[in-house]
Design a protein around this motif. Structure first.
Motif, PDB file in Angstrom:
ATOM      1  N   ASN A  35      -0.111  -6.823  -4.282  1.00 62.57           N
ATOM      2  CA  ASN A  35      -1.041  -6.146  -3.934  1.00 62.57           C
ATOM      3  C   ASN A  35      -0.651  -5.304  -2.647  1.00 62.57           C
ATOM      4  O   ASN A  35       0.448  -5.708  -2.111  1.00 62.57           O
ATOM      5  CB  ASN A  35      -2.269  -6.994  -3.892  1.00 62.57           C
ATOM      6  N   ARG A  36      -1.430  -4.401  -2.292  1.00 66.58           N
ATOM      7  CA  ARG A  36      -0.948  -3.656  -1.007  1.00 66.58           C
ATOM      8  C   ARG A  36      -0.814  -4.379   0.129  1.00 66.58           C
ATOM      9  O   ARG A  36       0.013  -4.231   1.200  1.00 66.58           O
ATOM     10  CB  ARG A  36      -2.209  -2.422  -0.798  1.00 66.58           C
ATOM     11  N   SER A  37      -1.968  -5.387   0.476  1.00 70.60           N
ATOM     12  CA  SER A  37      -1.991  -6.349   1.600  1.00 70.60           C
ATOM     13  C   SER A  37      -0.641  -7.082   1.934  1.00 70.60           C
ATOM     14  O   SER A  37       0.173  -6.999   2.847  1.00 70.60           O
ATOM     15  CB  SER A  37      -3.125  -7.190   1.524  1.00 70.60           C
ATOM     16  N   ASP A  38      -0.277  -7.682   0.626  1.00 68.89           N
ATOM     17  CA  ASP A  38       1.003  -8.270   0.687  1.00 68.89           C
ATOM     18  C   ASP A  38       2.320  -7.562   0.754  1.00 68.89           C
ATOM     19  O   ASP A  38       3.276  -7.729   1.588  1.00 68.89           O
ATOM     20  CB  ASP A  38       1.134  -9.170  -0.430  1.00 68.89           C
ATOM     21  N   ALA A  39       2.114  -6.348   0.187  1.00 69.74           N
ATOM     22  CA  ALA A  39       3.245  -5.519   0.545  1.00 69.74           C
ATOM     23  C   ALA A  39       3.551  -4.835   1.664  1.00 69.74           C
ATOM     24  O   ALA A  39       4.641  -4.775   2.086  1.00 69.74           O
ATOM     25  CB  ALA A  39       2.873  -4.296  -0.430  1.00 69.74           C
ATOM     26  N   ILE A  40       2.630  -4.655   2.407  1.00 73.59           N
ATOM     27  CA  ILE A  40       2.630  -4.238   3.733  1.00 73.59           C
ATOM     28  C   ILE A  40       3.316  -5.320   4.672  1.00 73.59           C
ATOM     29  O   ILE A  40       4.133  -5.283   5.405  1.00 73.59           O
ATOM     30  CB  ILE A  40       1.293  -3.865   4.464  1.00 73.59           C
ATOM     31  N   ALA A  41       2.994  -6.541   4.155  1.00 70.58           N
ATOM     32  CA  ALA A  41       3.328  -7.901   5.157  1.00 70.58           C
ATOM     33  C   ALA A  41       4.746  -7.792   4.937  1.00 70.58           C
ATOM     34  O   ALA A  41       5.750  -8.123   5.512  1.00 70.58           O
ATOM     35  CB  ALA A  41       2.654  -9.143   5.059  1.00 70.58           C
ATOM     36  N   PHE A  42       5.236  -8.009   3.686  1.00 72.21           N
ATOM     37  CA  PHE A  42       6.670  -7.990   3.181  1.00 72.21           C
ATOM     38  C   PHE A  42       7.634  -7.015   3.667  1.00 72.21           C
ATOM     39  O   PHE A  42       8.595  -7.338   4.294  1.00 72.21           O
ATOM     40  CB  PHE A  42       6.795  -8.016   1.685  1.00 72.21           C
ATOM     41  N   ALA A  43       7.091  -5.940   3.703  1.00 73.00           N
ATOM     42  CA  ALA A  43       7.839  -4.655   4.133  1.00 73.00           C
ATOM     43  C   ALA A  43       7.952  -4.738   5.755  1.00 73.00           C
ATOM     44  O   ALA A  43       9.088  -4.590   6.077  1.00 73.00           O
ATOM     45  CB  ALA A  43       7.084  -3.316   3.912  1.00 73.00           C
ATOM     46  N   CYS A  44       6.890  -5.144   6.432  1.00 69.36           N
ATOM     47  CA  CYS A  44       7.097  -5.202   7.971  1.00 69.36           C
ATOM     48  C   CYS A  44       8.065  -6.324   8.190  1.00 69.36           C
ATOM     49  O   CYS A  44       8.936  -6.374   9.153  1.00 69.36           O
ATOM     50  CB  CYS A  44       5.912  -5.796   8.440  1.00 69.36           C
TER      51      CYS A  44
END
Length: 92
Positions: A35-44
């Motif tokens: 999902n978008r929220s996890d994707a942002i955290a993983f990318a960061c």
């Protein structure tokens, strides 16, 4: 950061001139298959480790020309600057 300082949610503005952010988040979501929220955290998390690894790799390369070539390729692929510093020791 202390647990008391962490907000319960964070908003990412994607309207107007920030519309590109939505595309970036969607790309990360597809890349990580999440999902978008996890994707942002993983990318960061990943970008910090990736930048550190790039610095390590560049330090391992002996040739100044090779360092510059690698740094230029990475510079074009990323939105952060890659700087190459060279020190020359002249022995007696």
């Amino acid at each position: 950061m202390a647990a008391d300082d962490v907000p319960s949610s964070v908003r990412v503005r994607t309207g107007g001139e920030n519309a590109y952010r939505f595309d970036a988040i969607e790309s990360a979501s597809e890349f990580y298959d999440t999902n978008r929220s996890d994707a942002i955290a993983f990318a960061c998390d990943d970008v910090v480790r990736l930048a550190d690894a790039i610095e390590d790799v560049l330090e391992e390369i002996d040739s100044v020309q090779e360092r510059r070539a690698v740094a230029e390729r990475l510079d074009r692929a990323a939105s952060f600057d890659v700087q190459v510093e060279t020190t020359v020791d002249v022995g007696e």
